[in-house]
Structure formats: C-alpha cells, structure tokens
Design a protein around this motif. Structure first.
Motif, PDB file in Angstrom:
ATOM      1  N   MET A   1       8.002   1.631  -3.522  1.00 46.94           N
ATOM      2  CA  MET A   1       8.550   2.785  -4.201  1.00 46.94           C
ATOM      3  C   MET A   1       7.412   3.770  -4.514  1.00 46.94           C
ATOM      4  SD  MET A   1      10.467   2.996  -7.890  1.00 46.94           S
ATOM      5  CE  MET A   1       9.055   2.988  -8.946  1.00 46.94           C
ATOM      6  N   VAL A   2       7.627   5.013  -4.186  1.00 41.32           N
ATOM      7  CA  VAL A   2       6.646   6.049  -4.503  1.00 41.32           C
ATOM      8  C   VAL A   2       6.903   6.532  -5.923  1.00 41.32           C
ATOM      9  CG1 VAL A   2       5.800   8.348  -3.927  1.00 41.32           C
ATOM     10  CG2 VAL A   2       6.476   6.793  -2.102  1.00 41.32           C
ATOM     11  N   ARG A   3       5.835   6.631  -6.685  1.00 37.70           N
ATOM     12  CA  ARG A   3       5.952   7.141  -8.047  1.00 37.70           C
ATOM     13  C   ARG A   3       4.806   8.098  -8.338  1.00 37.70           C
ATOM     14  NH1 ARG A   3       2.001   5.192 -11.159  1.00 37.70           N
ATOM     15  NH2 ARG A   3       1.263   3.061 -10.925  1.00 37.70           N
ATOM     16  N   VAL A  37       2.130   4.110  -4.503  1.00 34.52           N
ATOM     17  CA  VAL A  37       3.187   3.250  -3.967  1.00 34.52           C
ATOM     18  C   VAL A  37       3.046   1.880  -4.603  1.00 34.52           C
ATOM     19  CG1 VAL A  37       4.120   2.091  -1.933  1.00 34.52           C
ATOM     20  CG2 VAL A  37       3.373   4.472  -1.775  1.00 34.52           C
ATOM     21  N   GLU A  38       4.150   1.440  -5.194  1.00 31.65           N
ATOM     22  CA  GLU A  38       4.214   0.102  -5.796  1.00 31.65           C
ATOM     23  C   GLU A  38       5.256  -0.725  -5.068  1.00 31.65           C
ATOM     24  OE1 GLU A  38       3.095   0.570 -10.512  1.00 31.65           O
ATOM     25  OE2 GLU A  38       5.191   0.351  -9.947  1.00 31.65           O
ATOM     26  N   LEU A  39       4.946  -1.994  -4.879  1.00 33.23           N
ATOM     27  CA  LEU A  39       5.907  -2.969  -4.378  1.00 33.23           C
ATOM     28  C   LEU A  39       5.863  -4.165  -5.315  1.00 33.23           C
ATOM     29  CD1 LEU A  39       5.219  -2.889  -0.522  1.00 33.23           C
ATOM     30  CD2 LEU A  39       7.154  -1.873  -1.736  1.00 33.23           C
ATOM     31  N   ASP A  40       6.995  -4.555  -5.792  1.00 35.88           N
ATOM     32  CA  ASP A  40       7.097  -5.685  -6.721  1.00 35.88           C
ATOM     33  C   ASP A  40       6.183  -5.502  -7.932  1.00 35.88           C
ATOM     34  OD1 ASP A  40       8.949  -6.964  -5.012  1.00 35.88           O
ATOM     35  OD2 ASP A  40       7.297  -7.846  -3.852  1.00 35.88           O
TER      36      ASP A  40
END
Length: 125
Positions: A1-3, A37-40
């Motif tokens: 997810m881009v934040r 970008v974050e994943l989990d």
C-alpha cells in the motif's frame, strides 16, 4: 500500500539506502513528493520525486571549434549561476554525441552521473 511520507520514515529510508546501495542518499531539498510503500505493516521502500536542473545545449555546427567551445563555456557558466540561485547541487546535461561529452568532461568539469538514465512518459509509452 502506498502512503504519505512522515518524518519518522526518513531514518528507515536512510538505513535501507545505506544497507543496500552505494550512492548517496538523495537530497530532499527539492523533493516534490515522497511516498512510502508498506506491506503487512512494514516499509518495503520509498520513492522521492525531485526536480532536477537539466541543461540542453544547442550549437551551430557550422561554426569553428573555438566558437563552439566559447559558447559552451558561457552557457555552462550561465546554467551554473542559475542552478546555484535556485539552490540545486548541480545540473545534468544529457549528451547525444561523444565529442560533446568529451569536451564537457575535459574542459567544463562535467562527470558521468551515477546510475543509468531512464525515461517514462506520463501517458503511455
């Protein structure tokens, strides 16, 4: 997810850069946008969109070598003055001919940039 980037992300990005890459961390002075970008729940990477000064030099090929070198010198000096005024660390010149590349490096202090230049069009391409 881009934040969106937050201040706490800077140290994580610096650590990733230091651990995995051999180029200097980008100057954020002219960053227009920074995304994470974050994943989990973990940061996987970040992207920094910056403005960079680019010089395009167009010369009359019919003129003497001396005239062209004089013009290059004056244009480079002018470009550096403007680049300094807008507080950038340097300017890029995208060279299409080996002769100009050699002259810019030997006589005007240019050097090869780190990495390879790539381009992506906004619409398509």
């Amino acid at each position: 997810m881009v934040r969106a980037f937050t201040g706490k992300d800077i140290e994580i990005l610096r650590e990733l850069q230091k651990k995995h890459y051999d180029f200097d961390f980008p100057d954020l002075t002219h960053a227009k946008s920074i995304a994470i970008v974050e994943l989990d729940g973990e940061i996987v990477g970040g992207g920094i969109l910056r403005e960079i000064p680019e010089v395009s030099l167009i010369l009359d090929r019919d003129k003497s070598l001396r005239a062209k070198c004089t013009a290059l010198g004056q244009l480079v000096d002018y470009g550096l003055k403007i680049t300094k005024n807008i507080r950038h660390e340097g300017m890029y010149g995208f060279v299409h001919e080996d002769d100009y590349e050699r002259i810019l490096i030997k006589h005007f202090g240019f050097r090869e940039a780190v990495g390879k230049l790539l381009f992506k069009e906004v619409d398509g391409g």
